[in-house]
Enzyme design. Structure first.
Site, PDB file in Angstrom:
ATOM      1  N   LYS A 144      -0.337   4.666  13.931  1.00  0.00           N
ATOM      2  CA  LYS A 144      -1.921   3.874  14.524  1.00  0.00           C
ATOM      3  C   LYS A 144      -2.512   4.727  15.677  1.00  0.00           C
ATOM      4  CE  LYS A 144      -1.592   2.074  10.551  1.00  0.00           C
ATOM      5  NZ  LYS A 144      -1.195   1.685   9.484  1.00  0.00           N
TER       6      LYS A 144
HETATM    7  C1  LIG Z   1      -0.502   0.823   8.538  1.00  0.00           C
HETATM    8  C2  LIG Z   1      -1.295  -0.549   7.930  1.00  0.00           C
HETATM    9  C3  LIG Z   1      -1.134  -1.820   7.514  1.00  0.00           C
HETATM   10  C4  LIG Z   1       0.999  -2.051   7.661  1.00  0.00           C
HETATM   11  O1  LIG Z   1       0.671  -1.795   8.794  1.00  0.00           O
HETATM   12  P1  LIG Z   1       2.529  -2.466   8.706  1.00  0.00           P
HETATM   13  O2  LIG Z   1       2.551  -2.536  10.532  1.00  0.00           O
HETATM   14  O3  LIG Z   1       3.147  -0.957   9.048  1.00  0.00           O
HETATM   15  O4  LIG Z   1       2.717  -3.412   8.836  1.00  0.00           O
HETATM   16  C5  LIG Z   1      -1.686  -2.560   6.645  1.00  0.00           C
HETATM   17  N1  LIG Z   1      -3.073  -2.333   6.872  1.00  0.00           N
HETATM   18  C6  LIG Z   1      -4.050  -0.398   6.439  1.00  0.00           C
HETATM   19  C7  LIG Z   1      -5.044  -0.335   6.021  1.00  0.00           C
HETATM   20  C8  LIG Z   1      -2.870  -0.092   7.055  1.00  0.00           C
HETATM   21  O5  LIG Z   1      -3.082   0.653   7.285  1.00  0.00           O
END
Ligand SMILES: *Cc1c(COP(=O)(O)O)cnc(C)c1O
Length: 374
Positions: free
Chosen positions: A186
């Site tokens: 991210k």
């Molecule tokens: C990455 C992501 C998640 C999950 O995030 P985690 O921290 O891995 O639980 C949820 N929603 C979206 C849209 C994502 O891209």
């Protein structure tokens, strides 16, 4: 340098600042200081997004799970979200015993279609989850208007939307609550991690208790959970890392925007593909630059992905419709959700990507389109 070296899809940008703060937390962040970086990270993140309250979590999935639980979501409830999504957005709904109602996306934004949402609302609808897919923005005006009309909370999954702006607001600040992810892929990362944000004090208090194994703030009796809660906390070590990333957030976002702009310019004279849309009054954070091949061109996402593989580039498939997962409760598949999935590919975009890397990515797309006769 090997000019054909592997180009990853994503890779975090780590500087001496992250290493310094994580080291400080490792040496000193214990005993009376065991929450110092957590407190700082939550306060700085709330300020960045423009909300009153933030709770650091072990993941975005955990933040969504607790937020939905705090709203009272449970058995027999229906939660509306887009068919095109990562499984993390729907898993908490199922874990709470509620039923996901998957609706089609808009073909241009790739996000949930408010017209389809209206048609899916029933007396059992308990929430609408607006996921800002790939950093693109949902039509929040329309969704919030539906929320007001039917008295249904609108939740924002802004995991992919650091840097995305809707009018004067940051994505994640518009719904009853927002959830963010700091997974390694991210825009800002803590390795794994997430954040719950809200402006509503009662909801904040509820999630704070839930996040602490159900122990209510101010409860003086020790080891005394007042309700069944969760254990989705972030560690102080991760928060130290996050503090350093957050100090650099504007530069991390602007590099994402720069890479997106380079792709747009490189494809400006190419017909037959579109990229992430930017609707009037919005700015996308460009977490994941994505190309969608026009319907009339005989070039599938599979074929394009194969060409990327041959070129030693880690492009990725678009999210398949959740309704097509074998274990999902049966329901119709959105026609746009299926169609975009078959024609779309995510392109690499990481902070330290070189112009040469971008040129290599662009060349693969151009050659594939030429070969398809576009
Ligand atoms: C990455 C992501 C998640 C999950 O995030 P985690 O921290 O891995 O639980 C949820 N929603 C979206 C849209 C994502 O891209």
């Amino acid at each position: 340098m090997n000019s054909n070296r592997r180009i990853p899809l994503s890779r975090p940008s780590i500087t001496d600042e992250e290493v310094a703060l994580a080291t400080d937390a490792a040496r000193n962040g214990w005993g009376p200081h065991c929450y110092d970086y957590l407190d700082r990270f939550e306060a700085a993140f709330a300020a960045h997004i423009g909300v009153k309250y933030a709770i650091a979590t072990s993941s975005c999935t955990g933040a969504l799970h607790m937020g939905l639980a705090a709203l009272g979501v449970g058995e027999g409830d229906e939660i509306i979200l887009a068919d095109t999504n990562w499984v993390a957005s729907v898993a908490p709904v199922l874990h709470l015993g509620a039923r996901p109602v998957l609706v089609d996306i808009q073909p241009d934004s790739w996000c949930i279609d408010p017209v389809a949402v209206r048609a899916a609302i029933t007396p059992r609808t308990r929430a609408i989850i607006a996921v800002h897919l790939y950093g693109n923005l949902c039509d929040m005006d329309a969704l919030l208007a539906l929320g007001r009309e039917f008295d249904i909370p609108v939740i924002e999954d802004a995991a992919e939307a650091i840097g995305s702006m809707y009018g004067g607001s940051r994505a994640g600040a518009l719904g009853v609550f927002g959830a963010f992810s700091f997974h390694g892929s991210k825009t800002i990362t803590t390795g794994e991690g997430g954040m719950f944000v809200t402006d509503e004090q009662a909801l904040y208090d509820k999630v704070l208790s839930l996040s602490n194994h159900g122990r209510v703030k101010g409860q003086t009796r020790q080891f005394w959970p007042d309700m069944l809660g969760f254990k989705y906390k972030m560690s102080n070590l991760q928060a130290a890392f996050g503090c350093a990333q957050l100090r650099r957030v504007e530069s991390l976002i602007s590099r994402k925007l720069e890479i997106m702009q380079r792709y747009r310019e490189a494809f400006a004279d190419v017909s037959g593909i579109t990229m992430n849309p930017e609707l009037p009054g919005t700015r996308i954070g460009a977490w994941m630059p994505t190309v969608v091949v026009a319907e009339h061109i005989p070039l599938s996402a599979d074929e394009l992905l194969h060409r990327f593989k041959q070129a030693n580039i880690d492009a990725r498939p678009f999210f398949a419709p959740l309704s097509t997962l074998t274990w999902m409760p049966p329901g119709p598949t959105g026609s746009h959700a299926q169609s975009v999935y078959e024609r779309a590919v995510n392109l690499p975009s990481f902070h330290d990507m070189t112009d040469h890397d971008i040129d290599r990515v662009v060349a693969v797309v151009r050659e594939a389109l030429q070969h398809a006769g576009a």
